[in-house]
Design a protein around this motif. Structure first.
Motif, PDB file in Angstrom:
ATOM      1  N   LYS A 164      -7.306   4.306  -0.710  1.00 37.43           N
ATOM      2  CA  LYS A 164      -7.512   5.627  -0.178  1.00 37.43           C
ATOM      3  C   LYS A 164      -6.436   6.571  -0.690  1.00 37.43           C
ATOM      4  N   GLU A 218       0.606   4.857  -2.492  1.00 39.76           N
ATOM      5  CA  GLU A 218       0.699   6.148  -2.035  1.00 39.76           C
ATOM      6  C   GLU A 218       1.690   6.837  -2.738  1.00 39.76           C
ATOM      7  N   ASN A 233       0.785  -1.250  -0.057  1.00 42.30           N
ATOM      8  CA  ASN A 233       0.040   0.035   0.051  1.00 42.30           C
ATOM      9  C   ASN A 233       0.643   1.188   0.078  1.00 42.30           C
ATOM     10  N   THR A 242      -3.903  -4.175  -0.806  1.00 37.32           N
ATOM     11  CA  THR A 242      -4.956  -4.357  -0.156  1.00 37.32           C
ATOM     12  C   THR A 242      -6.052  -3.134  -0.372  1.00 37.32           C
ATOM     13  N   ASP A 244     -10.746  -3.650   9.110  1.00 37.41           N
ATOM     14  CA  ASP A 244     -11.341  -3.201  10.213  1.00 37.41           C
ATOM     15  C   ASP A 244     -12.558  -4.001  10.725  1.00 37.41           C
ATOM     16  N   PHE A 283     -17.919   0.962   2.150  1.00 39.15           N
ATOM     17  CA  PHE A 283     -16.248   1.277   2.302  1.00 39.15           C
ATOM     18  C   PHE A 283     -15.964   2.003   0.849  1.00 39.15           C
ATOM     19  N   TRP A 303     -15.687  -1.377  11.438  1.00 40.50           N
ATOM     20  CA  TRP A 303     -16.395  -1.304  10.326  1.00 40.50           C
ATOM     21  C   TRP A 303     -17.422  -2.288   9.744  1.00 40.50           C
ATOM     22  N   ILE A 306     -12.025  -6.263   4.130  1.00 45.08           N
ATOM     23  CA  ILE A 306     -11.475  -5.218   4.988  1.00 45.08           C
ATOM     24  C   ILE A 306     -11.110  -5.712   6.485  1.00 45.08           C
ATOM     25  N   HIS A 354      -7.632  -1.110   1.513  1.00 49.05           N
ATOM     26  CA  HIS A 354      -7.186   0.018   2.232  1.00 49.05           C
ATOM     27  C   HIS A 354      -6.072   1.068   1.324  1.00 49.05           C
TER      28      HIS A 354
END
Length: 559
Positions: free
Chosen positions: A435, A404, A400, A430, A457, A507, A460, A455, A432
């Motif tokens: 984002k 970014e 991840n 993943t 979390d 999500f 969530w 997910i 996430h």
């Protein structure tokens, strides 16, 4: 005072002497009004802007009729409406109209009025060829040009007979000629042999020339069944060309001629299969080849076939580069893809390149992984990319944090495809990590990537996985990590693991509220495909948001 609110026909007319009438007498303002109508409605399949222009013209024939007619006839996707302007006793009506008698001088009056307005015309091979012949023959003594204002012409070219009827429909000011070949005749090389030598006699300043292969569904459409042929004896015959797109195979000698064109900025070519073996292109073109070329599309047998020509071009300042291979390369596909990426990274100007596509045939079943380190070394420096498609049998492997970094490097990205149908086993990304695209890529419209869609979390999942879960709470999403992308509409996640599809949908909707299409491959036995559950929930959330937006729009005038 005259009442303009009645339901009479007269109430629809634009009264003279009013401020609106005086404004519309300014040609620039009237042109803007008509242009706005076309721009807003032209994409509609029902062509509703034509009805709008027709109604506009009726409000004041003196002022609006001619400009409206000019726009209505400016672009025609068939020649049939023009033929129907001829007298009814001349034309045998139907989908393939023909003439029932010779044409007389008086037959041309209405035809000339509308033909003089056409600037863009499409003629296809569903029209009866004899009517094109007759129009050319009968017009010789009455019309200097059938279509005097024509600037863009699409013409059928499946045989020499079709091309023989082309001259009467051209004029000295034609700028673009698009030939459509419906795949039928294996001897197309005879049709186009040195055909470029004849073009300057028809069109002096042609700027765009293209040939498109159209499959007729009866024969296999593989382009390499056609023998390459020389298009012209000298590049001077085509010296004004700015755009050249030719889907038939071209020999090296033809491309060397094209390399001398000083104005050529856009080119699509298909390399001849005979050039595939060996290193024929090495050093052939030279540094001065294609001096103004900015947009290049190369069609070849495989990626290596395309790469050899590209490498001989040397250092370039391309804006777009597309390498489209007809077949995959099995175990060599990653090696060939990396060969292209290495050349791109070392030879193309990072300040100018905005679109890069590498595509191989989809018959390859062997998938491979490309690491983010390999992409970082080759394409990360192209900070102005808006379109990157690695449409090969690959997945991009990374974490991840890599997403970014890449999302920050490409803030203008609109379409990003990291593999044709990427497989989860080749990557550690993943859900996430998405984002990063929500945070840094506000224009991203389409994303193809493989991630683990599960997910992490648990809170969530507890709140938002049930069928009765409510709207997402702002307490859960707002704060330092809050981010949304309102441009993403299409998300393709390939062969990705998924559980709790309802929680995943919410999500994704939180990050991408305009998302309306999510695709993936179902792994494992399920009573109902979780991707279908996910898509249904995405559609429901999108419709709710759209209804709320329309409700607010209706309330705004009252605020």
């Amino acid at each position: 005072m005259q009442n303009y609110t009645s339901n009479s026909h007269q109430s629809l007319l634009l009264p003279t002497g009013t401020a609106a009438y005086r404004c519309l007498r300014v040609s620039e303002l009237l042109g803007n009004v008509i242009g706005f109508i076309v721009a807003v409605e032209e994409d509609d399949d029902d062509k509703s802007y034509r009805s709008t222009l027709n109604q506009l013209a009726r409000t004041n024939k003196e002022l609006l009729l001619e400009p409206a007619l000019d726009e209505l006839w400016r672009k025609q996707d068939s020649i049939v409406p023009l033929i129907k302007c001829l007298p009814k006793d001349l034309v045998v009506d139907g989908d393939r109209p023909t003439f029932r008698r010779p044409m007389f001088p008086t037959d041309w009056a209405r035809f000339k009025e509308y033909a003089a307005r056409i600037q863009v015309l499409v003629v296809d091979d569903t029209i009866c060829r004899s009517i094109l012949r007759d129009l050319g023959v009968y017009s010789r003594n009455f019309l200097t040009n059938l279509l005097p204002k024509l600037r863009t012409l699409t013409w059928p070219a499946s045989s020499a007979n079709w091309l023989a009827h082309l001259p009467p429909f051209t004029n000295a000011n034609l700028k673009s000629l698009h030939l459509r070949v419906r795949v039928r005749d294996d001897d197309l090389h005879k049709v186009f042999h040195r055909w470029g030598d004849y073009l300057p006699h028809l069109v002096k300043d042609l700027e765009s020339l293209s040939l498109e292969l159209v499959d007729d569904g009866k024969k296999p459409s593989h382009p390499y069944r056609y023998t390459p042929a020389p298009i012209t004896t000298s590049p001077l015959k085509l010296e004004k060309l700015r755009s050249f797109e030719w889907q038939l195979p071209l020999y090296r000698s033809v491309l060397m001629d094209l390399a001398e064109l000083r104005n050529l900025s856009r080119m699509l070519i298909r390399l001849a299969r005979d050039e595939e073996a060996g290193e024929e292109w090495r050093g052939i073109l030279g540094d001065g080849a294609f001096p103004e070329l900015k947009h290049l599309t190369i069609l070849g047998h495989d990626i290596a076939h395309c790469a050899r020509f590209m490498e001989d071009l040397g250092r370039r300042s391309f804006e777009t580069l597309e390498l489209l291979a007809d077949s995959g390369s099995s175990t060599r596909e990653k090696e060939e893809t990396m060969r292209v990426l290495e050349h791109v990274g070392s030879s193309l100007d990072p300040e100018t390149l905005s679109k890069l596509t590498i595509k191989a045939g989809d018959e390859n079943t062997e998938f491979h992984g490309i690491t983010f380190d390999e992409l970082r070394r080759t394409v990360l420096k192209f900070r102005n990319l808006t379109y990157l498609a690695l449409d090969t049998s690959c997945s991009v492997d990374g974490c991840n944090d890599d997403l970014e970094e890449f999302a920050q490097a490409w803030p203008s990205m609109e379409t990003l495809q990291l593999g044709r149908w990427p497989y989860l086993e080749d990557t550690k990304l993943t859900i996430h990590g998405l984002k990063s695209f929500a945070r840094h890529c506000p224009r991203l419209y389409k994303l193809v990537i493989s991630v683990d869609v599960r997910i992490a979390d648990d809170d969530w999942i507890t709140k938002y996985d049930g069928d009765t879960a409510g709207a997402i709470s702002s307490d859960d999403v707002e704060g330092p990590g809050y981010c949304q992308n309102t441009s993403l509409r299409h998300l393709m996640l390939g062969d990705s693991l998924i559980d709790h599809p309802l929680a995943v949908a919410r999500f994704l909707h939180w990050m991408f509220p305009e998302l309306d299409t999510v695709e993936g491959i179902c792994i494992g036995p399920f009573d109902k495909d979780p991707w279908d559950v996910l898509q249904d929930e995405i559609t429901r959330l999108y419709n709710i948001a759209w209804d709320e937006e329309r409700s607010w729009a209706r309330l705004e005038p009252l605020c």
